[in-house]
Scaffold this motif. Structure first.
Motif, PDB file in Angstrom:
ATOM      1  N   ARG A  37       1.108   6.639   8.806  1.00  0.00           N
ATOM      2  CA  ARG A  37       1.321   6.468  10.265  1.00  0.00           C
ATOM      3  C   ARG A  37       1.071   5.026  10.683  1.00  0.00           C
ATOM      4  N   LEU A  38      -0.007   4.441  10.176  1.00  0.00           N
ATOM      5  CA  LEU A  38      -0.318   3.047  10.514  1.00  0.00           C
ATOM      6  C   LEU A  38       0.805   2.115  10.077  1.00  0.00           C
ATOM      7  N   SER A  39       1.426   2.417   8.950  1.00  0.00           N
ATOM      8  CA  SER A  39       2.486   1.540   8.443  1.00  0.00           C
ATOM      9  C   SER A  39       3.715   1.550   9.347  1.00  0.00           C
ATOM     10  N   GLY A  40       3.848   2.585  10.158  1.00  0.00           N
ATOM     11  CA  GLY A  40       4.998   2.678  11.055  1.00  0.00           C
ATOM     12  C   GLY A  40       4.736   2.157  12.455  1.00  0.00           C
ATOM     13  N   ALA A  41       3.562   1.607  12.675  1.00  0.00           N
ATOM     14  CA  ALA A  41       3.221   1.098  14.003  1.00  0.00           C
ATOM     15  C   ALA A  41       4.105  -0.091  14.360  1.00  0.00           C
ATOM     16  N   SER A  42       4.440  -0.178  15.623  1.00  0.00           N
ATOM     17  CA  SER A  42       5.260  -1.309  16.062  1.00  0.00           C
ATOM     18  C   SER A  42       4.404  -2.563  16.149  1.00  0.00           C
ATOM     19  N   GLY A  43       5.037  -3.680  15.933  1.00  0.00           N
ATOM     20  CA  GLY A  43       4.355  -4.956  16.097  1.00  0.00           C
ATOM     21  C   GLY A  43       3.570  -5.432  14.891  1.00  0.00           C
ATOM     22  N   ILE A  44       3.678  -4.742  13.744  1.00  0.00           N
ATOM     23  CA  ILE A  44       2.972  -5.237  12.564  1.00  0.00           C
ATOM     24  C   ILE A  44       3.989  -5.895  11.634  1.00  0.00           C
ATOM     25  N   SER A  45       3.504  -6.776  10.804  1.00  0.00           N
ATOM     26  CA  SER A  45       4.391  -7.491   9.887  1.00  0.00           C
ATOM     27  C   SER A  45       4.906  -6.560   8.788  1.00  0.00           C
ATOM     28  N   LYS A  46       6.002  -6.961   8.178  1.00  0.00           N
ATOM     29  CA  LYS A  46       6.547  -6.188   7.055  1.00  0.00           C
ATOM     30  C   LYS A  46       5.563  -6.149   5.898  1.00  0.00           C
ATOM     31  N   ASP A  47       4.854  -7.245   5.691  1.00  0.00           N
ATOM     32  CA  ASP A  47       3.863  -7.282   4.606  1.00  0.00           C
ATOM     33  C   ASP A  47       2.730  -6.288   4.853  1.00  0.00           C
ATOM     34  N   ARG A  48       2.227  -6.257   6.088  1.00  0.00           N
ATOM     35  CA  ARG A  48       1.158  -5.307   6.417  1.00  0.00           C
ATOM     36  C   ARG A  48       1.666  -3.877   6.268  1.00  0.00           C
ATOM     37  N   ALA A  49       2.872  -3.608   6.737  1.00  0.00           N
ATOM     38  CA  ALA A  49       3.450  -2.271   6.614  1.00  0.00           C
ATOM     39  C   ALA A  49       3.576  -1.877   5.148  1.00  0.00           C
ATOM     40  N   ALA A  50       3.993  -2.805   4.308  1.00  0.00           N
ATOM     41  CA  ALA A  50       4.141  -2.521   2.876  1.00  0.00           C
ATOM     42  C   ALA A  50       2.797  -2.201   2.238  1.00  0.00           C
ATOM     43  N   VAL A  51       1.768  -2.951   2.587  1.00  0.00           N
ATOM     44  CA  VAL A  51       0.436  -2.697   2.034  1.00  0.00           C
ATOM     45  C   VAL A  51      -0.074  -1.324   2.485  1.00  0.00           C
ATOM     46  N   LEU A  52       0.113  -1.002   3.752  1.00  0.00           N
ATOM     47  CA  LEU A  52      -0.332   0.290   4.264  1.00  0.00           C
ATOM     48  C   LEU A  52       0.411   1.437   3.583  1.00  0.00           C
ATOM     49  N   LYS A  53       1.716   1.272   3.341  1.00  0.00           N
ATOM     50  CA  LYS A  53       2.487   2.296   2.627  1.00  0.00           C
ATOM     51  C   LYS A  53       1.984   2.444   1.194  1.00  0.00           C
ATOM     52  N   ASN A  54       1.657   1.328   0.559  1.00  0.00           N
ATOM     53  CA  ASN A  54       1.123   1.397  -0.809  1.00  0.00           C
ATOM     54  C   ASN A  54      -0.216   2.113  -0.849  1.00  0.00           C
ATOM     55  N   ILE A  55      -1.060   1.880   0.138  1.00  0.00           N
ATOM     56  CA  ILE A  55      -2.340   2.588   0.213  1.00  0.00           C
ATOM     57  C   ILE A  55      -2.081   4.082   0.372  1.00  0.00           C
ATOM     58  N   ALA A  56      -1.134   4.447   1.220  1.00  0.00           N
ATOM     59  CA  ALA A  56      -0.792   5.858   1.411  1.00  0.00           C
ATOM     60  C   ALA A  56      -0.337   6.478   0.093  1.00  0.00           C
ATOM     61  N   ARG A  57       0.530   5.784  -0.639  1.00  0.00           N
ATOM     62  CA  ARG A  57       1.004   6.304  -1.932  1.00  0.00           C
ATOM     63  C   ARG A  57      -0.144   6.434  -2.930  1.00  0.00           C
ATOM     64  N   THR A  58      -1.072   5.497  -2.880  1.00  0.00           N
ATOM     65  CA  THR A  58      -2.224   5.553  -3.779  1.00  0.00           C
ATOM     66  C   THR A  58      -3.054   6.806  -3.507  1.00  0.00           C
ATOM     67  N   PHE A  59      -3.276   7.128  -2.231  1.00  0.00           N
ATOM     68  CA  PHE A  59      -4.030   8.338  -1.901  1.00  0.00           C
ATOM     69  C   PHE A  59      -3.287   9.601  -2.336  1.00  0.00           C
ATOM     70  N   VAL A  60      -1.962   9.612  -2.214  1.00  0.00           N
ATOM     71  CA  VAL A  60      -1.178  10.762  -2.693  1.00  0.00           C
ATOM     72  C   VAL A  60      -1.342  10.894  -4.210  1.00  0.00           C
ATOM     73  N   GLY A  61      -1.283   9.770  -4.910  1.00  0.00           N
ATOM     74  CA  GLY A  61      -1.475   9.788  -6.360  1.00  0.00           C
ATOM     75  C   GLY A  61      -2.858  10.278  -6.749  1.00  0.00           C
ATOM     76  N   LEU A  62      -3.872   9.834  -6.027  1.00  0.00           N
ATOM     77  CA  LEU A  62      -5.237  10.283  -6.293  1.00  0.00           C
ATOM     78  C   LEU A  62      -5.365  11.782  -6.070  1.00  0.00           C
ATOM     79  N   ALA A  63      -4.746  12.296  -5.022  1.00  0.00           N
ATOM     80  CA  ALA A  63      -4.770  13.742  -4.775  1.00  0.00           C
ATOM     81  C   ALA A  63      -4.165  14.491  -5.957  1.00  0.00           C
TER      82      ALA A  63
END
Length: 78
Positions: A37-63
């Motif tokens: 959800r944070l990665s889809g927030a308006s007004g954030i950079s593409k780099d920040r969005a990419a990092v947040l998406k990677n963190i989300a994927r990491t948590f899915v992998g950990l699960a």
């Protein structure tokens, strides 16, 4: 690979004084959803969005890994 069943302090997943996991599957998925959800927030950079998406994927992998570990632990108890 180690053969046989590890128990207690010899088990690499054992934490002295703790009987529960440090984080569980449901919490991992909640964190993944939060960071996605944070990665889809308006007004954030593409780099920040990419990092947040990677963190989300990491948590899915950990699960997934925690689920696999629980399945293995159940099968080893038999």
């Amino acid at each position: 690979m180690l053969e046989g069943k590890l128990a207690g302090k010899d088990d690499p997943t054992f934490r002295a004084g703790r009987t529960e996991q440090l984080i569980n599957i449901a919490e991992c998925l909640e964190y993944a959803d939060h960071y996605k959800r944070l990665s889809g927030a308006s007004g954030i950079s593409k780099d920040r969005a990419a990092v947040l998406k990677n963190i989300a994927r990491t948590f899915v992998g950990l699960a997934g890994q925690l689920d696999r570990l629980a399945t293995l632990a159940r099968s080893e108890e038999r």
